[in-house]
Structures are given as structure tokens and as C-alpha cells.
Design an enzyme around this catalytic site. Structure first.
Site, PDB file in Angstrom:
ATOM      1  N   LYS A  33      -9.195  -3.950   3.812  1.00 30.40           N
ATOM      2  CA  LYS A  33      -9.164  -5.428   3.970  1.00 30.40           C
ATOM      3  C   LYS A  33      -9.557  -5.810   5.394  1.00 30.40           C
ATOM      4  O   LYS A  33      -9.445  -4.998   6.311  1.00 30.40           O
ATOM      5  CB  LYS A  33      -7.770  -5.996   3.677  1.00 30.40           C
ATOM      6  CG  LYS A  33      -6.618  -5.551   4.616  1.00 30.40           C
ATOM      7  CD  LYS A  33      -6.473  -6.318   5.915  1.00 30.40           C
ATOM      8  CE  LYS A  33      -5.320  -5.843   6.784  1.00 30.40           C
ATOM      9  NZ  LYS A  33      -5.395  -6.262   8.182  1.00 30.40           N
ATOM     10  N   PRO A 119     -10.986   4.002   8.400  1.00 28.42           N
ATOM     11  CA  PRO A 119     -10.407   4.511   9.651  1.00 28.42           C
ATOM     12  C   PRO A 119      -8.933   4.093   9.777  1.00 28.42           C
ATOM     13  O   PRO A 119      -8.570   2.981   9.398  1.00 28.42           O
ATOM     14  CB  PRO A 119     -11.242   3.837  10.746  1.00 28.42           C
ATOM     15  CG  PRO A 119     -12.465   3.325  10.074  1.00 28.42           C
ATOM     16  CD  PRO A 119     -12.133   3.117   8.632  1.00 28.42           C
ATOM     17  N   LEU A 124      -7.683  -2.287   9.303  1.00 32.35           N
ATOM     18  CA  LEU A 124      -8.336  -2.387   7.985  1.00 32.35           C
ATOM     19  C   LEU A 124      -7.363  -2.151   6.831  1.00 32.35           C
ATOM     20  O   LEU A 124      -7.757  -2.146   5.665  1.00 32.35           O
ATOM     21  CB  LEU A 124      -9.498  -1.386   7.899  1.00 32.35           C
ATOM     22  CG  LEU A 124     -10.674  -1.689   8.834  1.00 32.35           C
ATOM     23  CD1 LEU A 124     -11.648  -0.503   8.880  1.00 32.35           C
ATOM     24  CD2 LEU A 124     -11.421  -2.950   8.383  1.00 32.35           C
ATOM     25  N   GLY A 126      -5.679   0.519   5.785  1.00 27.89           N
ATOM     26  CA  GLY A 126      -5.838   1.735   4.980  1.00 27.89           C
ATOM     27  C   GLY A 126      -4.532   2.248   4.383  1.00 27.89           C
ATOM     28  O   GLY A 126      -4.450   2.487   3.176  1.00 27.89           O
ATOM     29  N   SER A 128      -1.632   0.686   4.025  1.00 26.98           N
ATOM     30  CA  SER A 128      -1.048  -0.317   3.127  1.00 26.98           C
ATOM     31  C   SER A 128      -1.780  -0.327   1.797  1.00 26.98           C
ATOM     32  O   SER A 128      -1.167  -0.460   0.728  1.00 26.98           O
ATOM     33  CB  SER A 128      -1.142  -1.718   3.747  1.00 26.98           C
ATOM     34  OG  SER A 128      -0.480  -1.743   4.982  1.00 26.98           O
ATOM     35  N   ASP A 161       1.506  -5.832   4.884  1.00 24.47           N
ATOM     36  CA  ASP A 161       0.155  -5.948   4.318  1.00 24.47           C
ATOM     37  C   ASP A 161       0.060  -5.423   2.886  1.00 24.47           C
ATOM     38  O   ASP A 161      -0.958  -5.614   2.224  1.00 24.47           O
ATOM     39  CB  ASP A 161      -0.852  -5.160   5.177  1.00 24.47           C
ATOM     40  CG  ASP A 161      -1.200  -5.880   6.472  1.00 24.47           C
ATOM     41  OD1 ASP A 161      -0.877  -7.083   6.590  1.00 24.47           O
ATOM     42  OD2 ASP A 161      -1.783  -5.236   7.353  1.00 24.47           O
TER      43      ASP A 161
END
Ligand code: C5P
Length: 316
Positions: A33, A119, A124, A126, A128, A161
Site C-alpha cells: 500500500k 521492501p 509500504l 509489507g 501488515s 495498518d
């Protein structure tokens, strides 16, 4: 996640098989995201900040392969390949399995192979996303035994998140970003992600945000509750904003330079995602994106994923 959507969208990209014998296998994409918009609206008593944010799912994804074996013993093992993410109970995949098991006792041991592309610690989402994806995988295995509200409660406990990843597409987050409301998908964009070799510590960024006295209490709150789909490209661009960016850029001026470079290369808008350190640039077409990507070695090309595609590819 209701009965109708479940029947409408059987597993597609998700692969369910029964080989080898007694083992159920399920492969799911775990999407990244960005925060198209992230406004800090207040400070809570528990030290957390309240947010008003627009999440957007991206096509960039990890691939999680779940192998479920019937067992009376609850056990989770992880294979993360060469990735440096933890493989013990510190991993959000293990935590998601444990949290699910507390509410609905699992009758399988679980082995998860993680093909990491997002990454880590970059803004971003990842970890979550992996947690949200795990909750969906377990729900599919047992045919959604935990009602939606319970699943969201578990997601919230795992991290602010995580609930977003039970929705996908474009979504509006308030409170700690964990209270999600679906909004119409924002217009599709091509995205270039630039990941400077910097690790932004989330607590440090928020602490510095307070020290710099950046809490903008005098904002027009009606205006910032940004739940409307932008009507024009101009409005879209004007909504791309991240309050934490001022802190991130003041600590790491290199991030300011990346933003300028992305704009020079044709991005219509750029911002830091979450508390950094990834910077995203939004592009209108693939040709422009490809040209920009060539100029920034190591950058990652991706695009928005709307809610329909998100659900179809995860199969819920
Ligand atoms: O969400 P996470 O546990 O990664 O947050 C780490 C720290 O960042 C929190 O302990 C808090 O200090 C800060 N934070 C915050 N407001 C948020 C999210 C994080 O103050 N909405």
C-alpha cells in the site's frame, strides 16, 4: 467478505490443491500500500496520533504459500528464503495465526513460504499486508468462521495498518488509520517507488513531529475528511500530501532530492508513504513511467490495484 461476494469470487489467482495427500495448499498475493494522503489530526492519551489517511493498494506484492496439514497441535513455521524478516513469533504472519487461533481454534499446522518483494520498514505496509493476507487465508480455509467485525478486531490488534488489507483498493482511514471506510476507487495511476537506503523509525518520526510542533489543530476538519473521489487531475494532485514528510525530509534531505527528481522526470505528484522512507511518484502512462524508471536505478515500477481486482486476485 459476505456470502454473496464469497460465492461470486471463488479463488482465482489463489491456488487450492490437495497434493500431497492431506495437505491443503493456498497461494495468495499480499499487496503493498501507499498513503496517497496522510494528515495527522491529533495526539491520543496513549501517545498514538490520530490520522486522516487515504490508503491505496498497489500491484507490487509478496506471494504467500500456505500449507495446511491436519493436526491436533497448533504450529506455525515460516520459510522466508533470503529475506531478512523474522521467522519466529516476531513475524506478523505467526502473530496473525496465533490471534486467529485464540478466537477460532485451528485444526491444522501451518507452513508458510514467503516470497518477499515488498521492501521491509519502508512505509509500504509489507508486514501488515502479510498479516491481513494470513487472516484471509485462514478464513477461506474454514469458510469464514469469524464474523467480519471480529476479524477486523483481530486485524486492529495486530497493527494499525492491518485492517486496510481486508478491504484493498482505495480506502479512507481514521483513528490510528485502523478505522477503515471504503471510498470509490481513485483514478488508476502508474507508480514509481524509490527506496533510499535509509531506515525511518516510526516512533522517532512521530516524536520529532511533536518536537517540531507540527500538529495542525487549526485545520478545517471538514475539508480534511477526504472521502471523496477527486473530480479532476488537478484536484487529485492537490490531495497528495503527507504531514510526516516534513519530518522525514528534515532528517534526511536526500528524500527531498528524490521528490524533486521524480517531478523533473514527469511525475504528476509525489510523496513519502507512511513514515517513510519510500517516496512514490505518480505517472499518467506507462511510457513516462518506463522512461523515469530507467533514470533511477533500483526503483520499482507498479500501479494502483482497485478493489475489484484486489478481491478477485485474493479470491474473497
Ligand atoms: O504502529 P507501530 O506500532 O509501528 O507504531 C510505532 C510507534 O509510532 C508507536 O508506538 C507510536 O509512538 C508511533 N505512532 C503514533 N501514531 C500512529 C502510529 C504510530 O504515534 N498513528
Amino acid at each position: 467478505m459476505n456470502d454473496r461476494t464469497r460465492k461470486q469470487f471463488p479463488a482465482t489467482e489463489a491456488l487450492i490443491s490437495t497434493a500431497p495427500k492431506n495437505v491443503m495448499e493456498l497461494e495468495l498475493p499480499s499487496f503493498a500500500k501507499i498513503n496517497l494522503r496522510l494528515l495527522v489530526t491529533g495526539l491520543r492519551r496513549d501517545g498514538y496520533h490520530t490520522l486522516d489517511t487515504i490508503f491505496q493498494a498497489l500491484e507490487l506484492h509478496d506471494t504467500l504459500t500456505f500449507r495446511f496439514r491436519r493436526s491436533s497441535e497448533f504450529q506455525v513455521t515460516l520459510d522466508v528464503g533470503k529475506s531478512k524478516i523474522p521467522t519466529d513469533s516476531g513475524n506478523l504472519i505467526s502473530q496473525a495465526c496465533s490471534a486467529f487461533h485464540e478466537v477460532y481454534p485451528l485444526k491444522h499446522s501451518i507452513h508458510v513460504t514467503v516470497r518477499k518483494r515488498i521492501p521491509s520498514e519502508s512505509g509500504l505496509g509489507g508486514g501488515s499486508s502479510n498479516a491481513g493476507c494470513t487472516l484471509i487465508a485462514l478464513s477461506k480455509l474454514y469458510d469464514w468462521p469469524i464474523p467480519r467485525v471480529g476479524l477486523l478486531r483481530i486485524a486492529r490488534r495486530l497493527g494499525a495498518d492491518v485492517p486496510f488489507f481486508l478491504y484493498g483498493g482505495t480506502a479512507h482511514g481514521t483513528r490510528r488509520g485502523d478505522l477503515i471506510r471504503q471510498v470509490p476507487d481513485w483514478p488508476p495511476k502508474q507508480v514509481l517507488l524509490v527506496h533510499p537506503k535509509i531506515r525511518c523509525s516510526t516512533p522517532e518520526i512521530y516524536r520529532k513531529f511533536d518536537e517540531m510542533d507540527l500538529l495542525t489543530r487549526r485545520r478545517d476538519f471538514n475539508k480534511i475528511l477526504s472521502d471523496q473521489k477527486p473530480e479532476s487531475r488537478r484536484e487529485f494532485v492537490s490531495l497528495i500530501e503527507n504531514d510526516l514528510e516534513k519530518v522525514v525530509v528534515s532528517l534526511y534531505p536526500e528524500i527531498g532530492s528524490i521528490k524533486k527528481r521524480l517531478l523533473t522526470l514527469g511525475a504528476t505528484a509525489t510523496a513519502v508513504t507512511g513514515s517513510g522512507s519510500v517516496v512514490f511518484g505518480l505517472f499518467e502512462d506507462q511510457l513516462e513511467l518506463a522512461a523515469a524508471a530507467k533514470q533511477i536505478p533500483g526503483s520499482i515500477r507498479t500501479r494502483f490495484v482497485d478493489r475489484k481486482e484486489y478481491r478477485k486476485r485474493i479470491g474473497f
